[in-house]
Design an enzyme around this catalytic site. Structure first.
Site, PDB file in Angstrom:
ATOM      1  N   ASN A 141       1.367   9.248  -4.687  1.00 38.19           N
ATOM      2  CA  ASN A 141       2.503  10.149  -4.417  1.00 38.19           C
ATOM      3  C   ASN A 141       3.860   9.463  -4.554  1.00 38.19           C
ATOM      4  O   ASN A 141       4.800  10.044  -5.081  1.00 38.19           O
ATOM      5  CB  ASN A 141       2.353  10.827  -3.047  1.00 38.19           C
ATOM      6  CG  ASN A 141       2.192   9.842  -1.921  1.00 38.19           C
ATOM      7  OD1 ASN A 141       1.818   8.694  -2.123  1.00 38.19           O
ATOM      8  ND2 ASN A 141       2.465  10.280  -0.710  1.00 38.19           N
TER       9      ASN A 141
ATOM     10  N   GLU B 151      -2.015   3.128   6.437  1.00 36.13           N
ATOM     11  CA  GLU B 151      -1.087   4.262   6.552  1.00 36.13           C
ATOM     12  C   GLU B 151      -1.797   5.421   5.874  1.00 36.13           C
ATOM     13  O   GLU B 151      -1.952   5.434   4.658  1.00 36.13           O
ATOM     14  CB  GLU B 151       0.241   3.894   5.886  1.00 36.13           C
ATOM     15  CG  GLU B 151       1.381   4.721   6.410  1.00 36.13           C
ATOM     16  CD  GLU B 151       1.492   6.028   5.681  1.00 36.13           C
ATOM     17  OE1 GLU B 151       0.910   7.024   6.158  1.00 36.13           O
ATOM     18  OE2 GLU B 151       2.134   6.060   4.633  1.00 36.13           O
TER      19      GLU B 151
ATOM     20  N   CYS C 149       2.989  12.022   2.998  1.00 38.45           N
ATOM     21  CA  CYS C 149       2.147  11.957   4.196  1.00 38.45           C
ATOM     22  C   CYS C 149       2.881  12.543   5.396  1.00 38.45           C
ATOM     23  O   CYS C 149       2.268  13.202   6.227  1.00 38.45           O
ATOM     24  CB  CYS C 149       1.684  10.531   4.448  1.00 38.45           C
ATOM     25  SG  CYS C 149       3.011   9.342   4.338  1.00 38.45           S
TER      26      CYS C 149
ATOM     27  N   GLU D  98       4.451   0.128   9.517  1.00 35.72           N
ATOM     28  CA  GLU D  98       5.175  -0.446   8.388  1.00 35.72           C
ATOM     29  C   GLU D  98       6.675  -0.356   8.688  1.00 35.72           C
ATOM     30  O   GLU D  98       7.128   0.488   9.468  1.00 35.72           O
ATOM     31  CB  GLU D  98       4.847   0.302   7.096  1.00 35.72           C
ATOM     32  CG  GLU D  98       3.373   0.183   6.726  1.00 35.72           C
ATOM     33  CD  GLU D  98       3.090   0.511   5.272  1.00 35.72           C
ATOM     34  OE1 GLU D  98       2.927   1.703   4.958  1.00 35.72           O
ATOM     35  OE2 GLU D  98       3.035  -0.425   4.452  1.00 35.72           O
TER      36      GLU D  98
HETATM   37  O1  TXE Z   1      -6.724   8.942  -2.035  1.00 29.58           O
HETATM   38  P1  TXE Z   1      -7.548   7.593  -1.886  1.00 29.58           P
HETATM   39  P2  TXE Z   1      -6.867  10.104  -3.135  1.00 29.58           P
HETATM   40  C1  TXE Z   1      -4.378  12.030   1.011  1.00 29.58           C
HETATM   41  C2  TXE Z   1      -4.122  13.432   0.540  1.00 29.58           C
HETATM   42  C3  TXE Z   1      -5.009  13.554  -0.660  1.00 29.58           C
HETATM   43  C4  TXE Z   1      -6.155  12.653  -0.319  1.00 29.58           C
HETATM   44  C5  TXE Z   1      -6.937  12.107  -1.479  1.00 29.58           C
HETATM   45  O2  TXE Z   1      -4.526  14.337   1.542  1.00 29.58           O
HETATM   46  O3  TXE Z   1      -5.483  14.852  -0.820  1.00 29.58           O
HETATM   47  O4  TXE Z   1      -5.570  11.598   0.397  1.00 29.58           O
HETATM   48  O5  TXE Z   1      -6.153  11.306  -2.364  1.00 29.58           O
HETATM   49  C6  TXE Z   1      -7.904   3.310  -3.599  1.00 29.58           C
HETATM   50  N1  TXE Z   1     -11.622   0.803  -1.127  1.00 29.58           N
HETATM   51  N2  TXE Z   1      -3.355  11.107   0.605  1.00 29.58           N
HETATM   52  O6  TXE Z   1      -8.289  10.472  -3.360  1.00 29.58           O
HETATM   53  O7  TXE Z   1      -8.914   7.705  -2.441  1.00 29.58           O
HETATM   54  C7  TXE Z   1      -7.487   4.220  -4.736  1.00 29.58           C
HETATM   55  O8  TXE Z   1      -7.839   3.641  -5.984  1.00 29.58           O
HETATM   56  C8  TXE Z   1     -10.338   0.457  -1.344  1.00 29.58           C
HETATM   57  C9  TXE Z   1      -2.428  10.734   1.620  1.00 29.58           C
HETATM   58  O9  TXE Z   1      -6.141   9.697  -4.327  1.00 29.58           O
HETATM   59  O10 TXE Z   1      -7.425   7.186  -0.469  1.00 29.58           O
HETATM   60  C10 TXE Z   1      -5.983   4.320  -4.492  1.00 29.58           C
HETATM   61  O11 TXE Z   1      -5.330   3.155  -4.964  1.00 29.58           O
HETATM   62  N3  TXE Z   1      -9.487   1.224  -2.033  1.00 29.58           N
HETATM   63  C11 TXE Z   1      -1.728   9.462   1.235  1.00 29.58           C
HETATM   64  C12 TXE Z   1      -5.897   4.356  -2.959  1.00 29.58           C
HETATM   65  O12 TXE Z   1      -7.133   3.814  -2.501  1.00 29.58           O
HETATM   66  C13 TXE Z   1      -9.923   2.385  -2.534  1.00 29.58           C
HETATM   67  C14 TXE Z   1      -1.258   9.411  -0.175  1.00 29.58           C
HETATM   68  C15 TXE Z   1      -5.712   5.744  -2.371  1.00 29.58           C
HETATM   69  O13 TXE Z   1      -6.754   6.575  -2.823  1.00 29.58           O
HETATM   70  C16 TXE Z   1     -11.263   2.805  -2.348  1.00 29.58           C
HETATM   71  C17 TXE Z   1      -2.291   9.836  -1.099  1.00 29.58           C
HETATM   72  C18 TXE Z   1     -12.132   1.950  -1.603  1.00 29.58           C
HETATM   73  N4  TXE Z   1     -13.396   2.269  -1.339  1.00 29.58           N
HETATM   74  C19 TXE Z   1      -3.275  10.699  -0.684  1.00 29.58           C
HETATM   75  N5  TXE Z   1     -11.424   4.002  -2.941  1.00 29.58           N
HETATM   76  C20 TXE Z   1      -0.615   9.089   2.165  1.00 29.58           C
HETATM   77  N6  TXE Z   1      -0.956   8.450   3.286  1.00 29.58           N
HETATM   78  O14 TXE Z   1       0.547   9.291   1.885  1.00 29.58           O
HETATM   79  C21 TXE Z   1     -10.210   4.339  -3.468  1.00 29.58           C
HETATM   80  N7  TXE Z   1      -9.318   3.369  -3.240  1.00 29.58           N
END
Ligand code: TXE
Length: 468
Positions: free
Chosen positions: A144, A240, A274, A448
């Site tokens: 995002n 976060e 978020c 953070e």
């Molecule tokens: O997030 P992921 P996604 C929320 C939002 C969204 C949902 C899914 O609700 O619908 O998350 O988004 C890495 N070990 N937010 O699927 O999977 C991945 O490659 C370590 C809120 O994209 O959590 C990426 O770099 N890392 C949020 C990062 O984790 C891993 C912002 C985030 O991906 C991993 C975005 C693993 N096992 C989405 N699997 C906010 N807090 O602002 C994936 N990744």
């Protein structure tokens, strides 16, 4: 389109494989990013470990390097904005603001004090508490705000004396890769390594033996996996995660003033923040007027490709996210809620969704209880302020919340009972590099930004000298 390399040991490195990057405004693959091999990941961590030896001992050099890095990002904001818009979807102006803001974050941290306390100094002993760096940090970021959220980690981690291996989301790797290459000119080699790959690369990073700390921003589900993986060798973690921020409007608020502000703070970045406003609680006396004030803003907002002049809301970043928002909206409508504006995804190429204001939903609807992370906002009626607070606090999340009123003191009092990391009054989303940001419950672990965020990249060491 320029092909960006990973940055490992100060060099730009191709991947052993590659993966596709899609422009969310067109739904088309338009670029490729390097896929980091196991050997390349080892090399990145090794170079970070080697660089740590020199980096940790020279605070003045670290401050100067962070200033130079910040200046460089600020100067490149216009050049990098199209790279960010193409992979993320946000309008060009917001993309430039993100790059510029990321540079500002680096510069703000460059001058931040590192706490060093003398807690006793008497005839018998002098006892100091100092903060030492941890070593190598594994940093994992979402799609995002790829660059801003990376700098929330880079700035404090590097200032404290750590080195880093950073992995952007596979949906938005390119701006971060570009910045890794740029910053290689102002940071010593190995201090900041940038690798890219699909999700399993993140899991390999958290399980890797070199990093002593994992700093992660992303979903709750992945955050839990990161914590479990880090626990194996007791790596420190900062998580976060998501939010489901409530905004409570008190009965004396002016809908004409509050409505547009709530729209802005719910729909910025197309709701993919978020700590955006995710649900609005409103009393009966203001309901219709407030719904209309917010809906009027939604009707006016131009939706389209972020490169087109005047576009306010770009596409969702990816197809699964667009589908999730559409499903939550459809579920609310099927259960009797009303779409005052919008109500569905937009057909055709690109991952667009109509800006949607939902009335008649309540707790128990998935769009109220869960994080929608997109351009759909439920407005929920409440009968008493006490009840609104209870419902606002009634989820697993606890990132932020806000209270809106003509009486600031009354709003402050109500905001004080919100169970969340940031309680705002008559605003939402107001963030600053000196202000801590973190969540209660499932919204995260640790903090953070500000001195509190900096502490998260340090270990406390007591230095106790007995006086002979
Ligand atoms: O997030 P992921 P996604 C929320 C939002 C969204 C949902 C899914 O609700 O619908 O998350 O988004 C890495 N070990 N937010 O699927 O999977 C991945 O490659 C370590 C809120 O994209 O959590 C990426 O770099 N890392 C949020 C990062 O984790 C891993 C912002 C985030 O991906 C991993 C975005 C693993 N096992 C989405 N699997 C906010 N807090 O602002 C994936 N990744």
């Amino acid at each position: 389109m320029t092909q960006y390399g990973m940055t490992i040991g100060g060099e730009s490195v191709k991947g052993e494989g590659a993966f596709d990057v899609v422009n969310p405004a067109t739904g088309q693959v338009y670029a490729q990013a390097p896929d980091c091999s196991a050997e390349q990941l080892d090399a990145a961590f090794e170079s970070a470990r080697t660089a740590y030896r020199g980096w940790k001992d020279d605070l003045a050099a670290r401050r100067a390097a962070l200033h130079a890095a910040g200046d460089l990002l600020m100067a490149k904001a216009q050049e990098l904005a199209p790279v960010l818009t193409a992979e993320q979807g946000k309008p060009l102006g917001e993309a430039a603001a993100e790059v510029f803001g990321a540079g500002y974050w680096l510069k703000h941290h460059a001058d931040m004090a590192i706490p060093h306390d003398v807690i006793r100094d008497d005839a018998a002993a002098r006892v100091e508490v100092v903060r030492r760096p941890m070593g190598v940090v594994a940093a994992i970021t979402p799609w995002n705000f790829p660059l801003m959220l990376a700098c929330w980690k880079i700035a404090p981690a590097l200032l404290a004396g750590n080195t880093m291996v950073l992995k952007p989301s596979p949906y938005t790797p390119l701006t971060t890769l570009a910045v890794g290459e740029l910053l290689a000119d102002v940071l010593p080699s190995g201090v900041l390594n940038v690798v890219s790959g699909r999700d399993p690369l993140g899991a390999r990073m958290t399980a890797h033996p070199v990093p002593r700390k994992v700093s992660f921003t992303g979903s709750v589900a992945t955050g839990k996996r990161v914590a479990a993986s880090a626990a194996d060798d007791l790596k420190r973690v900062t998580l976060e995660l998501g939010g489901n921020d409530p905004a409570i409007v008190l009965p004396d608020a002016d809908p004409a003033v509050v409505g547009p502000k709530l729209f802005d703070q719910a729909f910025l970045n197309n709701g993919q923040i978020c700590s955006a406003v995710k649900r609005v609680y409103v009393p009966d006396n203001l309901h219709d007027e407030l719904v209309e004030a917010i809906a009027a803003c939604a009707r006016e907002a131009k939706v389209g490709d972020g490169t087109v002049e005047g576009v306010r809301l770009g596409p969702l970043n990816n197809a699964p996210q667009r589908d999730r928002v559409a499903e939550l909206v459809a579920d609310a409508l099927a259960r009797g809620a009303t779409a005052v504006t919008g109500g569905k995804a937009v057909d055709g190429p690109g991952y667009f969704h109509e800006p949607t204001i939902i009335a008649g939903a309540s707790d128990g609807f998935a769009i109220v209880d869960e994080e929608q992370f997109g351009p759909a906002l439920p407005i929920v009626r409440y009968a008493s302020v006490e009840e609104a607070v209870e419902r606002a606090n009634g989820t697993h999340f606890g990132l932020g919340g806000s209270v809106w009123s003509a009486d600031e003191d009354r709003a402050y009092e109500v905001a004080s009972s919100l169970e969340c990391g940031t309680a705002w009054v008559n605003t939402h989303l107001a963030l600053h590099p000196g202000q801590p940001f973190g969540g209660f419950g499932w919204s995260g672990v640790g903090t953070e930004n500000g001195p509190w965020g900096l502490e998260g990249f340090t270990e406390v060491q007591v230095r106790h000298r007995a006086k002979l």
